[in-house]
Each structure stands twice: as C-alpha cells, then as structure tokens.
Write an enzyme that holds these catalytic residues in place. Structure first.
Site, short mmCIF file in Angstrom:
data_model
loop_
_atom_site.label_atom_id
_atom_site.label_comp_id
_atom_site.label_asym_id
_atom_site.label_seq_id
_atom_site.Cartn_x
_atom_site.Cartn_y
_atom_site.Cartn_z
N GLU A 1 1.23 -1.15 -0.09
CA GLU A 1 0.16 -0.70 -0.08
C GLU A 1 0.99 1.16 -0.23
O GLU A 1 1.86 1.67 0.59
CB GLU A 1 -0.79 -0.16 1.35
CG GLU A 1 -1.95 -0.94 1.72
CD GLU A 1 -1.47 -2.14 1.96
OE1 GLU A 1 -2.37 -3.16 1.75
OE2 GLU A 1 -0.56 -2.19 2.54
N TYR B 1 7.35 1.84 -8.07
CA TYR B 1 6.87 1.00 -8.00
C TYR B 1 5.73 0.75 -9.56
O TYR B 1 5.79 -0.65 -9.96
CB TYR B 1 4.87 1.23 -7.16
CG TYR B 1 6.05 1.37 -5.28
CD1 TYR B 1 7.50 0.93 -5.40
CD2 TYR B 1 5.11 1.65 -4.60
CE1 TYR B 1 7.48 0.85 -4.00
CE2 TYR B 1 5.37 1.96 -3.04
CZ TYR B 1 7.26 1.81 -3.07
OH TYR B 1 7.75 1.64 -1.69
#
Length: 175
Positions: A110, A122
C-alpha cells in the site's frame, strides 16, 4: 560525477535506533515503534534490509513479509537528505532479490495516493494499482493505493526487471 555507493544488508538490532530516526523524519509522530521493529527481527515471515552510505551511516531501510508465494512490502523509507539518490530503488531490488531466492511469485504493497515518487518507482518495477483502501493512513485519513506485481518469474516481468536493475547499477554502486 562519482556514483553513490550503498551497502545493503539485513537489519540488525543495532540498526533500530537509526531506523527510528528515519521513521520520525519520514512519518512524523505516526511511525512504527522500536518494539515493532524488534518484533520484526523475531518474525519468521519478515525480511528487513538496511542501506548504509560510504560513511557506514544508515540512510534507508525496507521490509516485507513473505507469506507462501506472496510478499507484502511493509515499508520502504530513505532519510530525507538522501532521497533522489536511487537508495530506495536499491532497497526495492533487495526485496525482489529475496523474493526470487525464496520462490515468492507476487509482491504487494500500500502507498499513499499522494506519494507520487514512490508510486512512480513501483510502476517502473511493474506494480499496478488494483484498488484503494479508503482512509488507510490514520494521521490524515488519506487513501492508499493497493499495488501488485504479476508473477515475477514470468519472462515478460523478468526482462523488464533485469533492464531496470541494469540501469540502476549504472547509476549507483550496490555493495
């Protein structure tokens, strides 16, 4: 210009005070406690890594839990004065390397919806957003993106990963 050098090694008890300094600088009063990190050292699922600069100063850390064929990245943080030097990316590589070593196929995490630098990193490593957790962060009720990789052993993923690591190694010396 010389490349920054960073040494990545497994987290030790003596690293926790430095980790707490980075936690406080990164997350303010809403950070993990020393006890949380001490607990992680005895958690068989947990894998934590620390990044040290040329002066052997702790400048970042990353952690994950390996559960069956999935890894949940619990945290990645770099001291504010050392951000933008590819240290977070080197730590992410250490997490991936641990996953490859342990035959872990998928990674998840998260991340704050406002943390654009982290989201970009990411996405560079093929994480995709598969939803949000509403009000996930307690300090300001901010939403979290839930991000996942595809199977990291798939050729398509591995080719892109290897290209990213090659570029990373051109920019930073990982010891």
């Amino acid at each position: 210009m010389d490349k920054v050098a960073v040494k990545i090694s497994p987290m030790q008890k003596e690293d926790i005070d430095g980790i707490i300094e980075i936690e406080e600088a990164s997350y303010g009063e809403h950070h993990w406690s020393k006890d949380s990190f001490y607990s992680e050292l005895s958690n068989n699922l947990a894998r934590y890594f620390c990044a040290f600069n040329e002066e052997n100063k702790l400048v970042g850390y990353a952690g994950s839990w390996l559960v069956l064929d999935e890894a949940h990245i619990t945290n990645i943080a770099v001291a504010p004065e050392h951000r933008g030097k590819k240290i977070g990316e080197a730590l992410l590589k250490a997490v991936f390397d641990e996953c490859y070593k342990n035959m872990v196929k998928y990674l998840t995490l998260e991340v704050r919806v406002s943390n654009i630098p982290a989201i970009s990193l990411y996405e560079k490593y093929s994480f995709k957003s598969l939803g949000t957790r509403k009000g996930y962060y307690q300090n300001n009720n901010e939403d979290a993106l839930i991000m996942w990789t595809e199977n990291i052993f798939w050729d398509k993923f591995k080719i892109k990963y290897d290209e990213n690591v090659k570029r990373l190694k051109e920019q930073i010396n990982i010891i």
